[in-house]
Design a protein around this motif. Structure first.
Motif, PDB file in Angstrom:
ATOM      1  N   ARG A  32     -10.243  -1.783  -2.675  1.00  0.00           N
ATOM      2  CA  ARG A  32     -11.063  -2.391  -1.622  1.00  0.00           C
ATOM      3  C   ARG A  32     -11.573  -3.761  -2.054  1.00  0.00           C
ATOM      4  O   ARG A  32     -11.610  -4.702  -1.259  1.00  0.00           O
ATOM      5  N   GLU A  33     -11.933  -3.854  -3.315  1.00  0.00           N
ATOM      6  CA  GLU A  33     -12.550  -5.090  -3.807  1.00  0.00           C
ATOM      7  C   GLU A  33     -11.536  -6.174  -4.132  1.00  0.00           C
ATOM      8  O   GLU A  33     -11.751  -7.355  -3.843  1.00  0.00           O
ATOM      9  N   ASN A  34     -10.403  -5.783  -4.747  1.00  0.00           N
ATOM     10  CA  ASN A  34      -9.490  -6.780  -5.305  1.00  0.00           C
ATOM     11  C   ASN A  34      -8.060  -6.719  -4.779  1.00  0.00           C
ATOM     12  O   ASN A  34      -7.297  -7.662  -5.021  1.00  0.00           O
ATOM     13  N   ALA A  35      -7.694  -5.635  -4.122  1.00  0.00           N
ATOM     14  CA  ALA A  35      -6.306  -5.512  -3.659  1.00  0.00           C
ATOM     15  C   ALA A  35      -6.281  -4.892  -2.262  1.00  0.00           C
ATOM     16  O   ALA A  35      -5.707  -3.820  -2.047  1.00  0.00           O
ATOM     17  N   PRO A  36      -6.889  -5.553  -1.273  1.00  0.00           N
ATOM     18  CA  PRO A  36      -6.999  -4.965   0.072  1.00  0.00           C
ATOM     19  C   PRO A  36      -5.665  -4.823   0.799  1.00  0.00           C
ATOM     20  O   PRO A  36      -5.601  -4.118   1.816  1.00  0.00           O
ATOM     21  N   THR A  37      -4.607  -5.476   0.301  1.00  0.00           N
ATOM     22  CA  THR A  37      -3.302  -5.340   0.956  1.00  0.00           C
ATOM     23  C   THR A  37      -2.622  -4.018   0.606  1.00  0.00           C
ATOM     24  O   THR A  37      -1.571  -3.688   1.171  1.00  0.00           O
ATOM     25  N   PHE A  38      -3.216  -3.276  -0.336  1.00  0.00           N
ATOM     26  CA  PHE A  38      -2.688  -1.955  -0.676  1.00  0.00           C
ATOM     27  C   PHE A  38      -3.495  -0.890   0.067  1.00  0.00           C
ATOM     28  O   PHE A  38      -4.727  -0.880   0.012  1.00  0.00           O
ATOM     29  N   GLU A  39      -2.791  -0.006   0.751  1.00  0.00           N
ATOM     30  CA  GLU A  39      -3.443   1.075   1.482  1.00  0.00           C
ATOM     31  C   GLU A  39      -3.433   2.345   0.627  1.00  0.00           C
ATOM     32  O   GLU A  39      -2.357   2.856   0.279  1.00  0.00           O
TER      33      GLU A  39
END
Length: 343
Positions: free
Chosen positions: A216-223
Motif C-alpha cells: 500500500r505504501e510503496n508498491a500500489p501497482t501490485f494487488e
C-alpha cells in the motif's frame, strides 16, 4: 620430548597462586566461580592433565533444571533441526545442569497443545513452545504462571501479558521485506498472494499485515489477493498454488508466510517455470535450498536457529533464577536472507 605442564605452569597461566590451584583441584576451600573458570580455561590452553577434573569441580555444585519445549511437525527438517539445536544449547549450558524435554504436538489445535503443556508444567522449571494465540492456551499459561512456571512463546507470539516472553523474528518486518523483494524482482506489476497457516498464528498474521502495508505504501501497482489459508499442509499448498496459477493470469508472485512451502515448490516445478513468478518462502531446508539453487524460489527468510536457542536458554535460566517478569518482553532476532547466489 615435550615437558608436561606443572601446577606452577598452570598457576602462572591463570595468574593465581599455586595454593589457589590446589583449592580448585582438591576442593579444600571455596573458590570464586570466576577464578575457577579462569583456572579451567588456562588448564585447557596449556594442556594440563587435570583439566577434566577441574571441569567436574566446576559443575559439581551447579543447579539442575528441567526445561520443556513443545514444537510441531516432527517429520519436518525445520523442527528436527530445532529440536537438535535446543538439546545442544541446554547441554552446553555452563551455569546449570540441564535436562531438555522436547515434545512434538500432533497439531496446532489448542486441545492438542494444552495436554503436553500441563504435563511438562508438572515436571519442568520453565517451558517454551510454538503455538497459536488462543484463549484456552492463554488460560493454561496463566495457570502455570501462578505456579511459578514461566512459559515462553517461540516464532509466533501468544498469551501476551501472561507469557514470560517472546523470542523469534519481528514478523511484521519479515512481511515487509518479502513484499519489498517481490516489488523489486517482479518483471511487471500484477497480483500477489500470501499463504498463511492459520489466522490464530500471530506471526503469520503479522507477516501478512507487513506485506500488505508495504505494498500500500510503496508498491500500489501490485494487488495483494485475500490470504490463502493452507493450514501449513504440503498438499493443500500444492493444490492452492496450482489453482492460483490457473485462475489468476496476472499473478506475478506469492509469499508462503509459514509452513507448507514444499507444496508450492512442487507446483512451481510442475507448472510454474514458464510463468516467471517471484516466490518467497519461509525457512531454509533441503527442499528450499534446492529450489533456490534451481531458481524456482527467489528468496527464503530464515530464523537463526542456533542463536535463537542460545538466547532462549539464557532467558529461561534467568526467569527460573529471578522469577517471572512484571512486564513480559519480546526478543527480536535478525533474520537470515537466502538467495540463489548466497546458499
Amino acid at each position: 620430548m615435550t615437558k608436561r605442564p606443572t601446577i606452577a605452569d598452570l598457576a602462572r597461566e591463570a595468574r593465581v597462586s599455586v595454593a589457589t590451584i590446589d583449592r580448585v583441584l582438591n576442593a579444600r576451600h571455596p573458590v570464586r566461580e570466576e577464578t575457577a573458570r579462569r583456572v579451567h580455561d588456562a588448564a585447557q590452553a596449556i594442556g594440563y592433565h587435570a583439566a577434566g577434573l577441574i571441569k567436574q569441580r566446576l559443575r559439581r555444585d551447579l543447579p539442575h533444571y528441567r526445561l520443556g519445549f513443545i514444537l510441531r511437525k516432527p517429520a519436518q527438517h525445520f523442527y528436527q533441526d530445532f529440536a537438535r539445536e535446543v538439546e545442544a544449547s541446554v547441554n552446553l549450558a555452563q551455569s546449570f545442569h540441564g535436562i531438555p524435554l522436547v515434545e512434538f504436538a500432533p497439531s496446532h489445535m489448542p486441545s492438542d497443545l494444552i495436554a503436553p503443556l500441563k504435563e511438562l508444567g508438572a515436571r519442568c522449571h520453565a517451558i517454551a513452545m510454538v503455538a497459536p494465540d488462543h484463549p484456552k492456551i492463554t488460560a493454561a499459561v496463566e495457570d502455570l504462571k501462578a505456579k511459578g512456571i514461566p512459559v515462553f512463546s517461540l516464532l509466533s507470539d501468544f498469551a501476551a501479558g501472561v507469557r514470560q516472553g517472546y523470542i523469534g523474528l519481528n514478523n511484521r518486518k519479515v512481511g515487509r521485506t518479502a513484499a519489498w523483494m517481490v516489488s523489486k524482482v517482479a518483471k511487471r506489476p500484477g497480483k500477489v498472494a500470501v499463504f498463511v497457516g492459520s489466522h490464530r498464528f500471530q506471526g503469520h498474521e503479522l507477516r501478512d499485515v507487513g506485506f500488505r502495508s508495504y505494498c500500500r505504501e510503496n508498491a500500489p501497482t501490485f494487488e495483494v489477493l485475500d490470504p490463502v489459508m493452507n493450514l501449513e499442509k504440503r498438499q493443500i499448498t500444492y493444490e492452492a498454488t496450482l489453482d492460483l496459477m490457473q485462475r489468476e493470469p496476472e499473478l506475478v508472485g506469492f509469499y508462503v508466510a509459514g509452513g507448507g512451502m514444499e507444496g508450492a515448490i512442487s507446483a512451481l516445478r510442475e507448472e510454474g517455470k514458464s510463468r516467471d513468478l517471484v516466490a518467497i518462502v519461509n525457512e531454509i531446508t533441503p527442499e528450499s535450498r534446492a529450489a533456490l539453487a534451481d531458481n524456482i524460489v527467489t528468496m527464503a527468510v530464515a530464523t537463526p536457529m542456533r542463536r535463537l536457542c542460545q538466547e532462549l536458554i539464557t532467558l529461561m535460566t534467568r526467569a527460573i533464577e529471578t522469577g517471572t517478569a512484571e512486564t513480559p518482553g519480546q526478543t527480536f532476532l535478525p533474520f537470515d536472507i537466502h538467495l540463489p547466489e548466497n546458499i
